[in-house]
Design a protein around this motif. Structure first.
Motif, PDB file in Angstrom:
ATOM      1  N   ASN A  40      44.292  50.620  21.047  1.00  0.00           N
ATOM      2  CA  ASN A  40      45.568  50.770  21.737  1.00  0.00           C
ATOM      3  C   ASN A  40      46.749  51.046  20.796  1.00  0.00           C
ATOM      4  N   ASP A  41      46.493  51.105  19.514  1.00  0.00           N
ATOM      5  CA  ASP A  41      47.539  51.377  18.540  1.00  0.00           C
ATOM      6  C   ASP A  41      48.120  52.772  18.794  1.00  0.00           C
ATOM      7  N   PRO A  42      49.459  52.906  18.906  1.00  0.00           N
ATOM      8  CA  PRO A  42      50.056  54.211  19.200  1.00  0.00           C
ATOM      9  C   PRO A  42      49.691  55.290  18.179  1.00  0.00           C
ATOM     10  N   HIS A  43      49.624  54.926  16.917  1.00  0.00           N
ATOM     11  CA  HIS A  43      49.277  55.904  15.883  1.00  0.00           C
ATOM     12  C   HIS A  43      47.843  56.393  16.077  1.00  0.00           C
ATOM     13  N   ALA A  44      46.937  55.471  16.407  1.00  0.00           N
ATOM     14  CA  ALA A  44      45.537  55.852  16.637  1.00  0.00           C
ATOM     15  C   ALA A  44      45.411  56.740  17.865  1.00  0.00           C
ATOM     16  N   ARG A  45      46.169  56.434  18.916  1.00  0.00           N
ATOM     17  CA  ARG A  45      46.137  57.272  20.120  1.00  0.00           C
ATOM     18  C   ARG A  45      46.587  58.695  19.801  1.00  0.00           C
ATOM     19  N   LYS A  46      47.668  58.783  19.027  1.00  0.00           N
ATOM     20  CA  LYS A  46      48.200  60.097  18.672  1.00  0.00           C
ATOM     21  C   LYS A  46      47.177  60.891  17.858  1.00  0.00           C
ATOM     22  N   SER A  47      46.537  60.229  16.899  1.00  0.00           N
ATOM     23  CA  SER A  47      45.567  60.945  16.064  1.00  0.00           C
ATOM     24  C   SER A  47      44.333  61.345  16.882  1.00  0.00           C
ATOM     25  N   ARG A  48      43.912  60.505  17.854  1.00  0.00           N
ATOM     26  CA  ARG A  48      42.787  60.891  18.711  1.00  0.00           C
ATOM     27  C   ARG A  48      43.152  62.093  19.570  1.00  0.00           C
ATOM     28  N   LYS A  49      44.389  62.116  20.055  1.00  0.00           N
ATOM     29  CA  LYS A  49      44.841  63.239  20.878  1.00  0.00           C
ATOM     30  C   LYS A  49      44.860  64.537  20.057  1.00  0.00           C
ATOM     31  N   LYS A  50      45.379  64.446  18.831  1.00  0.00           N
ATOM     32  CA  LYS A  50      45.410  65.609  17.944  1.00  0.00           C
ATOM     33  C   LYS A  50      43.999  66.099  17.641  1.00  0.00           C
TER      34      LYS A  50
END
Length: 63
Positions: A40-50
């Protein structure tokens, strides 16, 4: 006399240091809780989306 004062001061500082460290609480988390927080970490979400966009683009290119 000076050496005795230095030894007493060193003992007091060491005792103070152990006293400060003694009352810290230890928070133990389960592996599941740790994994959930990492997911749920925002940085991890962003990197998964990228990464998803990058993979989709590469898959589209190789068709």
């Amino acid at each position: 006399m000076r050496n005795r004062i230095i030894v007493i001061a060193a003992i007091v500082l060491i005792g103070f240091w152990f006293g400060v460290r003694a009352n810290r609480t230890v928070i133990k988390q389960s592996k599941g809780e740790t994994a959930r927080k990492m997911w749920n970490d925002p940085h991890a979400r962003k990197s998964r989306k990228k990464l998803g966009k990058k993979i989709a683009k590469a898959a589209k290119k190789h068709r």
